[in-house]
Design a protein around this motif. Structure first.
Motif, PDB file in Angstrom:
ATOM      1  N   SER A 265       0.506 -19.360   0.834  1.00 36.99           N
ATOM      2  CA  SER A 265       0.933 -20.714   1.157  1.00 36.99           C
ATOM      3  C   SER A 265       2.100 -20.651   2.142  1.00 36.99           C
ATOM      4  N   TYR A 266       2.708 -21.797   2.379  1.00 37.85           N
ATOM      5  CA  TYR A 266       3.800 -21.859   3.349  1.00 37.85           C
ATOM      6  C   TYR A 266       4.816 -22.914   2.934  1.00 37.85           C
ATOM      7  N   ALA A 267       5.984 -22.855   3.583  1.00 33.84           N
ATOM      8  CA  ALA A 267       7.037 -23.851   3.387  1.00 33.84           C
ATOM      9  C   ALA A 267       7.591 -24.225   4.759  1.00 33.84           C
ATOM     10  N   LEU A 268       7.865 -25.497   4.934  1.00 36.22           N
ATOM     11  CA  LEU A 268       8.504 -25.977   6.158  1.00 36.22           C
ATOM     12  C   LEU A 268      10.011 -26.015   5.929  1.00 36.22           C
ATOM     13  N   ILE A 269      10.767 -25.419   6.843  1.00 32.90           N
ATOM     14  CA  ILE A 269      12.222 -25.402   6.763  1.00 32.90           C
ATOM     15  C   ILE A 269      12.759 -26.129   7.995  1.00 32.90           C
ATOM     16  N   THR A 270      13.564 -27.149   7.766  1.00 32.22           N
ATOM     17  CA  THR A 270      14.162 -27.896   8.859  1.00 32.22           C
ATOM     18  C   THR A 270      15.632 -27.530   8.977  1.00 32.22           C
ATOM     19  N   TYR A 271      16.018 -27.147  10.181  1.00 31.03           N
ATOM     20  CA  TYR A 271      17.419 -26.842  10.471  1.00 31.03           C
ATOM     21  C   TYR A 271      18.041 -28.032  11.193  1.00 31.03           C
ATOM     22  N   GLU A 272      19.260 -28.382  10.776  1.00 35.28           N
ATOM     23  CA  GLU A 272      20.022 -29.448  11.404  1.00 35.28           C
ATOM     24  C   GLU A 272      21.210 -28.831  12.145  1.00 35.28           C
ATOM     25  N   PHE A 273      21.419 -29.278  13.367  1.00 28.71           N
ATOM     26  CA  PHE A 273      22.560 -28.858  14.169  1.00 28.71           C
ATOM     27  C   PHE A 273      23.441 -30.079  14.391  1.00 28.71           C
ATOM     28  N   SER A 274      24.660 -30.060  13.846  1.00 26.28           N
ATOM     29  CA  SER A 274      25.621 -31.168  13.958  1.00 26.28           C
ATOM     30  C   SER A 274      26.975 -30.621  14.402  1.00 26.28           C
ATOM     31  N   PRO A 275      27.183 -30.492  15.717  1.00 22.70           N
ATOM     32  CA  PRO A 275      28.456 -29.929  16.196  1.00 22.70           C
ATOM     33  C   PRO A 275      29.614 -30.905  16.003  1.00 22.70           C
ATOM     34  N   LYS A 276      30.771 -30.345  15.754  1.00 23.75           N
ATOM     35  CA  LYS A 276      31.977 -31.158  15.599  1.00 23.75           C
ATOM     36  C   LYS A 276      32.801 -31.180  16.884  1.00 23.75           C
ATOM     37  N   SER A 277      32.428 -30.302  17.829  1.00 22.91           N
ATOM     38  CA  SER A 277      33.081 -30.272  19.139  1.00 22.91           C
ATOM     39  C   SER A 277      32.044 -29.864  20.183  1.00 22.91           C
ATOM     40  N   ALA A 278      32.353 -30.112  21.440  1.00 27.88           N
ATOM     41  CA  ALA A 278      31.441 -29.797  22.534  1.00 27.88           C
ATOM     42  C   ALA A 278      31.686 -28.358  22.998  1.00 27.88           C
ATOM     43  N   ARG A 279      30.856 -27.461  22.555  1.00 28.90           N
ATOM     44  CA  ARG A 279      30.922 -26.056  22.976  1.00 28.90           C
ATOM     45  C   ARG A 279      29.610 -25.380  22.594  1.00 28.90           C
ATOM     46  N   PHE A 280      29.468 -24.106  22.923  1.00 29.21           N
ATOM     47  CA  PHE A 280      28.280 -23.328  22.591  1.00 29.21           C
ATOM     48  C   PHE A 280      28.399 -22.809  21.164  1.00 29.21           C
ATOM     49  N   PHE A 281      27.328 -22.907  20.383  1.00 27.76           N
ATOM     50  CA  PHE A 281      27.323 -22.425  19.005  1.00 27.76           C
ATOM     51  C   PHE A 281      26.231 -21.392  18.825  1.00 27.76           C
ATOM     52  N   ASN A 282      26.486 -20.428  17.942  1.00 29.24           N
ATOM     53  CA  ASN A 282      25.518 -19.388  17.615  1.00 29.24           C
ATOM     54  C   ASN A 282      25.708 -19.039  16.146  1.00 29.24           C
ATOM     55  N   PHE A 283      24.620 -18.949  15.398  1.00 26.86           N
ATOM     56  CA  PHE A 283      24.713 -18.649  13.970  1.00 26.86           C
ATOM     57  C   PHE A 283      23.488 -17.866  13.543  1.00 26.86           C
ATOM     58  N   GLY A 284      23.679 -16.885  12.685  1.00 31.38           N
ATOM     59  CA  GLY A 284      22.576 -16.117  12.103  1.00 31.38           C
ATOM     60  C   GLY A 284      22.285 -16.647  10.710  1.00 31.38           C
ATOM     61  N   SER A 285      21.232 -17.426  10.576  1.00 26.65           N
ATOM     62  CA  SER A 285      20.850 -17.991   9.282  1.00 26.65           C
ATOM     63  C   SER A 285      20.152 -16.910   8.460  1.00 26.65           C
ATOM     64  N   GLN A 286      20.725 -16.560   7.308  1.00 25.88           N
ATOM     65  CA  GLN A 286      20.176 -15.493   6.476  1.00 25.88           C
ATOM     66  C   GLN A 286      19.325 -16.077   5.356  1.00 25.88           C
ATOM     67  N   LEU A 287      18.112 -15.557   5.246  1.00 24.90           N
ATOM     68  CA  LEU A 287      17.180 -15.940   4.195  1.00 24.90           C
ATOM     69  C   LEU A 287      17.021 -14.756   3.256  1.00 24.90           C
ATOM     70  N   ILE A 288      17.202 -14.988   1.970  1.00 23.81           N
ATOM     71  CA  ILE A 288      17.054 -13.949   0.959  1.00 23.81           C
ATOM     72  C   ILE A 288      15.818 -14.271   0.125  1.00 23.81           C
ATOM     73  N   PHE A 289      14.963 -13.295  -0.068  1.00 22.93           N
ATOM     74  CA  PHE A 289      13.730 -13.487  -0.830  1.00 22.93           C
ATOM     75  C   PHE A 289      13.800 -12.747  -2.158  1.00 22.93           C
ATOM     76  N   ASN A 290      13.370 -13.408  -3.213  1.00 22.71           N
ATOM     77  CA  ASN A 290      13.339 -12.847  -4.572  1.00 22.71           C
ATOM     78  C   ASN A 290      14.692 -12.298  -5.020  1.00 22.71           C
ATOM     79  N   ASN A 291      15.776 -12.967  -4.603  1.00 22.68           N
ATOM     80  CA  ASN A 291      17.141 -12.613  -5.023  1.00 22.68           C
ATOM     81  C   ASN A 291      17.503 -11.157  -4.765  1.00 22.68           C
TER      82      ASN A 291
END
Length: 95
Positions: A59-85
């Motif tokens: 099966s599958y799951a849909l994951i939605t990411y939201e980007f809400s900056p608090k200032s005007a600049r370039f952002f970069n982030f590594g979203s970590q997903l952990i499976f089965n703890n």
């Protein structure tokens, strides 16, 4: 085994206090259910919905990411997903 539809997610530009969204698909290719948890950005710039859940076998799951900056600049982030703890089952999505 879980596969992501994208290893890198780009967001269109937006101003401070605006939000833009992107969605990826997590696909469980095995017969066994998989539990996932997405570690959140401590600054609140990036958020994932849902941030935890279970994907049934074949099966599958849909994951939605939201980007809400608090200032005007370039952002970069590594979203970590952990499976089965287990930190041995770690996936990183570049945002």
């Amino acid at each position: 085994m879980v596969k992501a539809s994208a290893q890198k997610v780009d967001f269109k530009p937006c101003g401070p206090l605006e939000s833009v969204y992107q969605t990826i698909v997590l696909t469980n290719t095995s017969d066994t259910p998989v539990i996932f948890k997405i570690l959140q950005d401590s600054t609140g710039t990036f958020q994932a919905f849902p941030s935890l859940g279970m994907i049934q076998g074949k099966s599958y799951a849909l994951i939605t990411y939201e980007f809400s900056p608090k200032s005007a600049r370039f952002f970069n982030f590594g979203s970590q997903l952990i499976f089965n703890n287990s930190s041995a089952n770690l996936m990183t999505i570049s945002l």
